[in-house]
Design an enzyme around this catalytic site. Structure first.
Site, short mmCIF file in Angstrom:
data_model
loop_
_atom_site.label_atom_id
_atom_site.label_comp_id
_atom_site.label_asym_id
_atom_site.label_seq_id
_atom_site.Cartn_x
_atom_site.Cartn_y
_atom_site.Cartn_z
N HIS A 188 -6.65 -1.26 15.25
CA HIS A 188 -6.83 -0.51 14.00
C HIS A 188 -6.64 -1.43 12.79
CE1 HIS A 188 -6.25 3.20 11.42
NE2 HIS A 188 -5.63 2.29 10.68
N GLU A 189 -5.55 -2.21 12.80
CA GLU A 189 -5.28 -3.07 11.64
C GLU A 189 -6.29 -4.20 11.53
OE1 GLU A 189 -3.27 -1.78 9.60
OE2 GLU A 189 -2.48 -0.34 11.03
N ALA B 123 1.96 0.28 10.72
CA ALA B 123 1.57 -1.11 10.45
C ALA B 123 0.83 -1.15 9.12
CB ALA B 123 0.68 -1.64 11.57
N MET B 124 0.59 -2.36 8.63
CA MET B 124 -0.12 -2.53 7.35
C MET B 124 -1.06 -3.72 7.44
SD MET B 124 -0.81 -1.66 4.35
CE MET B 124 -2.01 -2.58 3.38
N GLU B 125 -2.30 -3.49 6.99
CA GLU B 125 -3.41 -4.42 7.23
C GLU B 125 -3.51 -5.56 6.23
OE1 GLU B 125 -5.34 -0.92 4.84
OE2 GLU B 125 -3.80 -1.13 6.36
N ASN B 126 -2.42 -5.98 5.59
CA ASN B 126 -2.51 -7.08 4.63
C ASN B 126 -3.44 -8.17 5.17
OD1 ASN B 126 -0.05 -5.89 3.34
ND2 ASN B 126 0.92 -6.70 5.17
N GLU C 33 -9.28 4.47 6.44
CA GLU C 33 -8.47 4.89 7.57
C GLU C 33 -9.27 5.61 8.66
OE1 GLU C 33 -5.83 3.57 7.96
OE2 GLU C 33 -5.13 3.01 5.97
N GLU D 262 0.85 -1.19 0.00
CA GLU D 262 0.00 0.00 0.00
C GLU D 262 0.89 1.25 0.00
OE1 GLU D 262 -4.07 1.58 2.11
OE2 GLU D 262 -2.50 0.85 3.43
#
EC number: 3.4.11.-
Length: 883
Positions: free
Chosen positions: A326-327, A291-294, A349, A150
Site C-alpha cells: 500500500h505505501e 504507516a506513512m508513505e513519505n 488512499e 500527513e
C-alpha cells in the site's frame, strides 16, 4: 483566503524551494530544538504581509531578501502574529514587498520534539540490543525521533506553506550526536563534524518537487537489512532497506523480501520507473497510523513492518505484506501525482488500497486476497456507508481540523471497492493503462478525480466519468431487490440504510451498476451487463441457477426472494468464496435494516457447517458475533445464539485440531486460530480445558511451545472470557513481559474480554497508565466495545474520567477518533445512544464530530433491529431446538 469549499492560504506568495536546518537539539528535558528555514519564493502580488502555516512553534525573526536592479534588499518583519485556530502565522513588513520571481524568506524558529505522534516527535522504546553511548534515554526507555506530517503537521516542525498543491523541492540538514544515524527522503549528501563536541551535521540530497506532507526525517540508534531491486533504474539496482532500532533488524527481513519485488512490480504495471534513488522503510515505536508513505522514507508502526518467524502470529505476515505494498503504491499514486486538495484524499488512499491488494495477489496467489478484501474491506465500507452520517467518497474539506476525519472506511475502503468494481468491468489491464497515462500526464504535479477518469475513458473508449460520477459525488450505495417471474427477473435499485427508514428525498440517486450476472451457462458471469435506471427486467433467464454480482465485485447489496436465497445456499459448490461472503454479508445487513430477517440469516448460515474456507468462516463468525452482540441483553436469546454458534462451529473445530503441521498453508493456520477462538467464546468445554492446560504450561515457563504463536490470541481470549481476576492478571503479566513484536497488541485484545465492572475498570486504568502506548488505546476500546458484558463499563468510565483521559486521547485526532468509534458503536440501546449524545453536547468536539454522528446512527440502527427482531429470533431458536 477562503475558496468556495476550502480555507486556504493567500496566493500572494508561492514557495519554490525550502532549505531546512535543525540544530541545538535538546535530547532530554524540554526536547526543544532550533531551526532555520530559507524558502525560495515567487512573490506574485505586491504585499506587505506573508501568511504561512505554523503550529506550536516560536518564530524569532523573519526576513525577506529580494533582488532589485541587481542589488539585494533585505526587509525584516516588523511584527509576527499567530492565529492558533487557523494554525497560521502572519509576518508583517514595514514596506510593501515588490513582485519578484526570486525572493528568499528566511525564518529562525524553535520547536519541540513532542510526544503526540504528530510533527517532529519522539518515541519511547525498550532497547532490544546493546546501544551506542549517546542514545537519549530515561530510567526505563530509550528514544528515537521521527516525523509524521500527513495531513497537516509539517507546520508543527517548521513554518511552511502546508497545502498539498503548494509543491516545492527540499534541502534538509540536521545536527545530531556523532554516533546516531539520520535518515531523510533522499540519500545522505555529506556529513561534517559540528563545532560542538561529539555532534555531526548530516545533510541530504535535494528532493524532487513534492508536497510538504511527504517530507520526512528521522534519527536514532538504527541498524538495517538491505536488498536490491532486480530491475535496473538509471543503470543501477536500487538499494531497498528496512531500518529498525538496534536488535530488531532481523525482523525486517520479511518486509524487505516483499518491498524490492513490489517496487519492480509497480514500475512495470504503471509503466514508470520508481522515481527516487533509494527506498527506505523505518519501524517507528510509537505511531498513530499504520504507516506513512513519505517519499523514499516510509515510516511504519512496528506491527505493520516487523515479523518474527519464530514468535509472530502469521496473520501479521499478511498485514506486513499488504501495508508495505500500500505505501509503495503511494510512491507513484499520491507522491508523484498528488490530489489537488484534501477533498480528493480518496484518490491517494482508495487507489493505493486496491493496487496494494493487487500486488499481494501477484506475490501470494494462494492467499486468496480478493476474498479477504470482500470480507474485510468491502463489508467495512458497507457498514459505514449504510449510515446517514456517512459522506461521499469525494467530500468537501474546508480546513485542517476536518481532514483527519476523512481518513476513514469511505476514503480507503469504499474508494478501493469502487475502483475494483470499475477495473473488473473494464478489465484490469485496460484500467491500469489508463492509470499509467494519468500518472505520466500529471507527474510531479497535482490532479483531480476528473483527470483520472478522463485518462481511463480515453484508454477504455467508455464514459467512465458518467459511470463513476454518482459513486464518487453522492453519499451511500444501492441495494438491488430482485423479484422473480417465470423466465425473467425484475431488479430495482434503491439506497440502502441500515436503519431501514430511507426517505423519498434520500433515494434520488441512480447508480451505474455492473450486474455481474452469473448463470449455469455463464459460470464466470456476464461482463457486459450494467444498468443505470431505477428498474429493469432481465428476460430469457435460466432459472435453475443465477446470481448477481459475481465474486462481489460490484459495490451493492442484493436482496433475493427468500426461496432464491435458500436455493443459492444449496448450490454452494457453484459459488466462489467471494460469492459466499457477499451472500452472508448481504443477509446479515438486510436483517439489520428490516429488509430480511435474522431467522433467514440463521437458516442460511446453518448450511455452512461443512465449509472449509477460512475467509468464508470469518464472514459467518463475524455476522454471528454481531447478532449475538445485538441481542446480548436478552438472556434467553443470548443463550440460544451461543448454542447455535457452538453447534455450527464444533464439527469444523474438532476436525482441524490444535496442532500445526510442517508446511501447512497460511489459510489453514488462520482457520484453526479463528475456530478455536470462536469455539472458546461459545463455551466449547474441551476447547476451554485445553486452552487452560496450554496456557498454564506456557505462562509458567514449563513449555513455551504449548501455545503456538498463531494461537496466543485464541488461548488468551478464552482463558480471560472463561476465567476471573487470576486469568486476567496472568494475561496482563504476558503483556508486561512479552518481547514479541505483536505481543502487547495480542494481550491487550484478550484482556478486554473481562466480564465484571471491577476488572473492566482495572483494565481501563491500566490502558491509560504509562504502561500502554497511546497508539494502542484503540485496541483496548475495540476489545471492550465488542464485549457485551463490559461495554457499558467502558461508557461509564469515559463519562466519569473524561477530564482525566481526554488530554491523552485528544493529543492526536486519529487516536480519539478511533477510540470513540471502536468503543461506542456496538450498543443496541436508544437510551445509551441518547446518553452518549447528551454527554458530548456542548463540548468542543472538533476533530471527531463526524465520528459522533456515525456512533449515533449505528447505535440507533442496532436498537431498531433489536426491538424489531428480538421476539422472532427467540421463536426461531426455540422452534429449531437451540433455546
Amino acid at each position: 483566503m477562503a475558496g468556495k469549499d476550502r480555507d486556504v492560504l493567500p496566493d500572494a506568495v508561492k514557495p519554490i524551494h525550502y532549505a531546512i536546518s535543525l540544530y541545538d537539539l535538546e535530547l532530554g528535558g524540554s526536547f526543544s530544538y532550533k531551526g532555520t528555514v530559507k524558502i525560495d519564493t515567487a512573490i506574485q502580488k505586491k504585499t506587505a504581509e506573508i501568511v504561512l502555516n505554523s503550529l506550536e512553534l516560536k518564530l524569532h525573526d523573519a526576513e525577506v531578501f529580494t533582488e532589485h536592479t541587481k542589488t539585494q534588499h533585505a526587509i525584516r518583519a516588523s511584527n509576527i502574529s499567530y492565529d492558533e485556530t487557523s494554525q497560521r502565522v502572519r509576518l508583517e513588513f514595514p514596506t510593501e514587498l515588490p513582485t519578484s520571481s526570486k525572493a528568499i524568506l528566511v525564518i529562525n524558529f524553535s520547536g519541540t520534539m513532542n510526544n503526540k505522534m504528530a510533527g517532529f516527535y519522539r518515541s519511547k522504546y525498550k532497547p532490544a540490543a546493546p546501544h551506542v553511548a549517546s542514545v537519549p534515554r530515561d530510567a526505563e526507555h530509550h528514544y528515537m525521533f521521527s516525523t509524521q506530517f500527513e495531513s497537516c503537521d509539517a507546520r508543527r516542525a517548521f513554518p511552511c506553506f502546508d497545502e498539498p498543491n503548494l509543491k516545492a523541492t527540499f534541502d534538509f540538514d540536521i545536527e545530531i550526536p556523532a554516533d546516531q544515524t539520520a535518515l531523510s527522503n533522499m540519500p545522505e549528501k555529506e556529513t561534517v563534524k559540528s563545532s560542538k563536541d561529539s555532534l555531526k551535521i548530516v545533510s541530504f540530497e535535494r528532493t524532487p518537487v513534492m508536497s510538504t506532507y511527504l517530507l520526512a526525517w528521522a534519527f536514532g540508534d538504527f541498524e538495517y537489512v538491505e536488498d536490491f531491486t532486480k530491475r535496473k533504474y538509471n543503470g543501477v539496482n536500487l538499494p531497498v532497506r528496512v531500518y529498525t532500532t538496534k536488535g530488531l533488524k532481523e525482523q525486517g527481513k520479511f518486509a524487505l523480501q516483499n518491498a524490492h519485488q513490489i517496487v519492480d512490480y509497480f514500475s512495470d504495471v504503471f509503466g514508470i520507473d520508481y522515481p527516487l534513488p533509494k527506498v527506505d522503510l523505518l519501524a517507528v515505536h510509537e505511531f498513530s497510523h499504520g504507516a506513512m508513505e513519505n517519499w523514499g522514507l516510509i515510516t511504519y508502526r512496528t506491527t505493520a513492518v516487523l515479523f518474527d518467524e519464530a514468535k509472530s502470529d502469521a496473520k501479521y505476515k499478511n498485514r506486513v505484506a499488504y501495508v508495505v505494498a500500500h505505501e509503495l503504491a503511494h510512491q507513484w499514486f499520491g507522491n508523484l501525482v498528488t490530489m489537488d486538495w484534501w477533498s480528493e484524499l480518496w484518490l491517494n488512499e482508495g487507489f493505493a488500497t486496491w493496487v496494494g491488494w493487487l500486488a499481494i495477489d501477484h506475490l501470494y496467489p494462494e492467499w486468496n486476497v480478493w476474498a479477504q478484501f470482500v470480507t474485510e474491506s468491502v463489508q467495512s465500507a458497507f457498514q459505514l456507508d449504510s449510515l446517514r452520517g456517512s459522506h461521499p467518497i469525494e467530500v468537501p474539506v474546508k480546513d485542517a481540523l476536518e481532514i483527519d476525519q476523512v481518513f476513514d472506511a469511505i476514503s480507503y475502503l469504499k474508494g478501493s471497492s469502487v475502483i475494483r468494481m470499475l477495473s473488473a468491468y473494464l478489465g484490469v489491464k485496460t484500467f491500469l493503462q489508463g492509470v499509467s497515462n494519468y500518472l505520466k500526464s500529471h507527474a510531479y504535479g497535482n490532479a483531480t478525480t476528473d483527470d483520472l477518469w478522463t485518462a481511463v475513458s480515453q484508454t477504455s473508449k467508455q464514459d467512465v466519468n458518467g459511470f463513476m460520477h454518482n459513486w464518487i459525488k453522492k453519499i451511500g450505495f444501492p441495494v438491488v431487490t430482485v423479484a422473480e417471474e417465470p423466465g425473467q427477473i425484475t431488479i430495482r435499485q434503491s439506497r440502502f440504510l441500515s436503519t431501514g427508514d430511507v426517505k423519498e428525498t434520500e433515494d434520488e440517486t441512480t447508480w451505474w451498476i455492473p450486474l455481474g450476472l452469473k448463470t449455469a451457462s455463464k459460470p464466470t458471469g456476464s461482463a457486459a451487463g450494467a444498468f443505470s435506471s431505477k428498474e429493469e427486467t432481465l428476460r430469457d433467464l435460466d432459472e435453475s441457477f443465477y446470481k448477481l454480482n459475481v465474486n462481489q465485485t460490484g459495490f451493492f447489496r442484493t436482496n433475493y426472494p427468500p426461496q432464491r436465497l435458500a436455493k443459492l445456499g444449496n448450490a454452494r459448490e457453484n459459488l466462489s468464496a467471494e460469492d459466499k461472503i457477499g451472500l452472508i454479508g448481504d443477509a446479515a445487513a438486510l436483517a439489520i435494516a428490516g429488509d430480511g430477517t435474522t431467522a433467514g440469516l440463521l437458516a442460511f448460515v446453518e448450511g455452512f457447517k461443512g465449509e472449509k474456507n477460512y475467509l468464508v468462516w470469518a464472514q459467518v463468525i463475524s455476522a454471528l458475533a454481531n447478532v449475538r452482540s445485538i441481542f446480548s441483553d436478552n438472556e434467553q436469546v443470548s443463550k440460544g445464539l451461543k448454542n447455535f454458534t457452538l453447534q455450527l462451529i464444533s464439527p469444523a473445530t474438532e476436525a482441524i485440531c490444535w496442532e500445526f503441521t510442517p508446511n501447512e498453508d497460511f489459510l489453514t493456520g488462520q482457520l484453526r486460530a479463528l475456530l478455536i477462538s470462536s469455539a472458546g467464546g461459545a463455551g466449547h468445554q474441551s476447547v476451554i480445558s485445553e486452552a487452560r492446560r496450554r496456557f498454564q504450561l506456557y505462562s509458567s515457563g514449563k513449555d513455551q511451545a504449548a501455545v503456538h504463536p498463531n494461537l496466543r490470541l485464541a488461548v488468551f481470549r478464552t482463558i480471560v472470557t472463561e476465567g476471573g481476576a487470576a486469568e486476567y492478571e496472568a494475561v496482563k503479566e504476558q503483556y508486561l513481559k512479552t518481547t514479541a513484536i505483536d505481543g502487547k497488541e495480542i494481550a491487550l485484545q484478550a484482556m478486554g474480554r473481562v466480564d465484571t465492572a471491577e476488572l473492566a475498570n482495572n483494565y481501563l486504568d491500566f490502558l491509560f497508565s504509562d504502561k500502554v502506548a497511546v497508539q494502542d488505546l484503540h485496541s483496548g476500546a475495540a476489545s471492550l466495545g465488542a464485549n457485551s458484558k463490559a461495554r457499558i463499563h467502558l461508557w461509564q468510565y469515559i463519562k466519569t474520567q473524561w477530564d482525566a483521559i481526554h488530554p491523552k486521547l485528544a493529543a492526536n485526532s486519529v487516536v480519539i477518533d478511533r477510540f470513540l468509534k471502536m468503543g461506542l458503536s456496538k450498543f443496541a440501546s436508544h437510551e445509551v445512544g441518547q446518553d452518549i449524545a447528551k454527554f458530548f453536547e456542548g463540548k468542543d468536539n472538533r476533530g471527531y464530530d463526524r465520528t459522533l454522528g456515525v456512533i449515533s446512527d449505528t447505535v440507533r440502527a442496532n436498537a431498531n433491529y433489536k426491538e424489531r427482531d428480538e421476539k422472532l429470533v427467540l421463536e426461531w431458536l426455540q422452534a429449531h431446538g437451540y433455546a
